[in-house]
Design an enzyme around this catalytic site. Sequence first.
Site, PDB file in Angstrom:
ATOM      1  N   TYR A 167     -11.432   1.285  10.246  1.00 36.82           N
ATOM      2  CA  TYR A 167     -12.598   1.845   9.532  1.00 36.82           C
ATOM      3  C   TYR A 167     -13.002   1.006   8.329  1.00 36.82           C
ATOM      4  CZ  TYR A 167      -8.643   3.982   7.030  1.00 36.82           C
ATOM      5  OH  TYR A 167      -7.465   4.190   6.379  1.00 36.82           O
ATOM      6  N   LYS A 168     -12.247  -0.063   8.021  1.00 31.88           N
ATOM      7  CA  LYS A 168     -12.592  -0.933   6.884  1.00 31.88           C
ATOM      8  C   LYS A 168     -13.539  -2.022   7.392  1.00 31.88           C
ATOM      9  CE  LYS A 168      -8.590   0.587   4.350  1.00 31.88           C
ATOM     10  NZ  LYS A 168      -7.164   0.463   4.093  1.00 31.88           N
ATOM     11  N   PHE A 214       0.848  -1.196   0.000  1.00 34.87           N
ATOM     12  CA  PHE A 214       0.000   0.000   0.000  1.00 34.87           C
ATOM     13  C   PHE A 214       0.889   1.254   0.000  1.00 34.87           C
ATOM     14  CE2 PHE A 214      -2.845   3.145   1.892  1.00 34.87           C
ATOM     15  CZ  PHE A 214      -4.018   2.912   1.188  1.00 34.87           C
ATOM     16  N   ARG A 248     -12.770  -2.720  -8.160  1.00 40.84           N
ATOM     17  CA  ARG A 248     -12.578  -3.531  -6.952  1.00 40.84           C
ATOM     18  C   ARG A 248     -13.905  -3.670  -6.223  1.00 40.84           C
ATOM     19  NH1 ARG A 248      -8.711  -1.655  -1.993  1.00 40.84           N
ATOM     20  NH2 ARG A 248     -10.574  -0.431  -1.559  1.00 40.84           N
ATOM     21  N   ASP A 303       1.017  -5.423   7.878  1.00 44.04           N
ATOM     22  CA  ASP A 303      -0.110  -4.502   7.744  1.00 44.04           C
ATOM     23  C   ASP A 303      -1.354  -5.360   7.524  1.00 44.04           C
ATOM     24  OD1 ASP A 303      -2.118  -2.803   6.788  1.00 44.04           O
ATOM     25  OD2 ASP A 303      -0.639  -1.370   6.047  1.00 44.04           O
TER      26      ASP A 303
HETATM   27  C1  LIG Z   1      -6.316   1.591   4.055  1.00 41.48           C
HETATM   28  C2  LIG Z   1      -4.902   1.201   4.247  1.00 41.48           C
HETATM   29  C3  LIG Z   1      -4.009   2.033   4.937  1.00 41.48           C
HETATM   30  C4  LIG Z   1      -4.437   3.404   5.390  1.00 41.48           C
HETATM   31  O1  LIG Z   1      -3.641   3.975   6.382  1.00 41.48           O
HETATM   32  P1  LIG Z   1      -4.177   5.287   7.131  1.00 41.48           P
HETATM   33  O2  LIG Z   1      -3.065   5.711   7.994  1.00 41.48           O
HETATM   34  O3  LIG Z   1      -5.430   4.901   7.866  1.00 41.48           O
HETATM   35  O4  LIG Z   1      -4.529   6.305   6.090  1.00 41.48           O
HETATM   36  C5  LIG Z   1      -2.719   1.572   5.155  1.00 41.48           C
HETATM   37  N1  LIG Z   1      -2.320   0.355   4.691  1.00 41.48           N
HETATM   38  C6  LIG Z   1      -3.154  -0.456   4.005  1.00 41.48           C
HETATM   39  C7  LIG Z   1      -2.695  -1.791   3.531  1.00 41.48           C
HETATM   40  C8  LIG Z   1      -4.463  -0.043   3.747  1.00 41.48           C
HETATM   41  O5  LIG Z   1      -5.285  -0.846   3.050  1.00 41.48           O
END
Ligand SMILES: *Cc1c(COP(=O)(O)O)cnc(C)c1O
Length: 416
Positions: free
Chosen positions: A229-230, A127, A376, A204
Amino acid sequence: MTDLSRERAVALDAADPLVSLRDAFVVDDPELIYLDGNSLGRLPKATADRIAQVVRDEWGAGLIRSWRHWVDLPSRAGDLIGSTLLGAAAGQVVVSDSTTVNLYKLAAAALDARPDRSVIITDDDNFPTDRYVLQGLAAQRGAELRVVHTDIDDGLDPDLLRDVVDENTALVSLSHVAYRSGALLDMAAVNAIVHDAGALVLWDLCHSAGSVPVELDASGADLAVGCTYKYLNGGPGSPAFLYVRDELQAALRQPIWGWFGQRDQFAMGPSYDPVPGIDRYLAGTPAVVGIAAVEEGVRVLAEAGIDRLQAKGIALTDYVIELAGAWLPGFDLATPADPRRRGSHVSLRHPDAWRITQALVEAKVIPDYRTPDRLRLGPAPVSTGFTDVWDGLSRLRQIMADRSYERFSGEPARVT
Ligand SMILES: *Cc1c(COP(=O)(O)O)cnc(C)c1O
């Protein structure tokens, strides 16, 4: 012959053991098909009441006195996530800050724990925020960031990782479920490769927490971070979680020496002396309202149980793949076909994916667009039905048949 009728979707919903939990969520527009629960989960009904109670009673009436119980909220919510979704025994998970900030804290702590090593490893499909944080750390410390190539549809090949990890590697940081393809890595196999070289591993879990069982303790993981939040339905910008294996907690030190990690915090002592446990990975005052929402979101998932969530996620994504195969000849699957090798979302490749995404939103189907040319679809297991998948894909089929997506611009938007 496969039954592609809507009746079959209705029958699958009727047989779904999690069907009643869909009532735990606010549904504002019954016509709207929401296939983006992996970007922003739905609002649990209990959350609106809990937030009102925290604001009105705990803040409004309790005022500063409420800190007596608020102070335990980060570790209480962390233990709930750890025990129900992450295979982590108590005292190893806390809720704080954002995923980006937690990644920075834990990656820096890991590098400090291996001072005689100078290599960080990640992959080119990780990411963006993960890649940028690691680039920044490498630049600040004069370390080398080694980037393994990953097939963006099939995921990382652990053998490629084995080839680059060596005695100079301090840290390997990877996503467990890839954000675009949904490809799922074998956590235990990767941990073993990294540990054989004497390095630390940082996972992650943004797209795996709440969609697939994660075995942090049993697989031997060192460190992990993830969003709430996901799939966890904590709400926009809700605080993230972090995990540090208990044996490592006292030895590793994070770079933000904040007072919420301090021993005997309210003694207001002259210098930083962090507690030995997981709280040393906190920095400043926790976001109480946000963490209360995380607790409510996770409670719904805990009631479902992670094994049933995974089983439903597999059934829903298999169904997406089956209908797409039958109805959408112009699309290619951009996700591992083997359900044991993916999380709970599916990507479909099409050269006009961005225009198709916009047409779907107009037809009240909410997917995500991801570069390059990927549509997606994230049918969150706890809140999505088989009829939602059937209705969403039949609207997509119609959009392709009448080419209505051609009315939309190919110009990218600020948020996709
Ligand atoms: C959504 C997501 C993030 C987002 O990080 P934030 O600090 O909340 O913006 C990070 N890593 C992955 C793999 C994600 O899917």
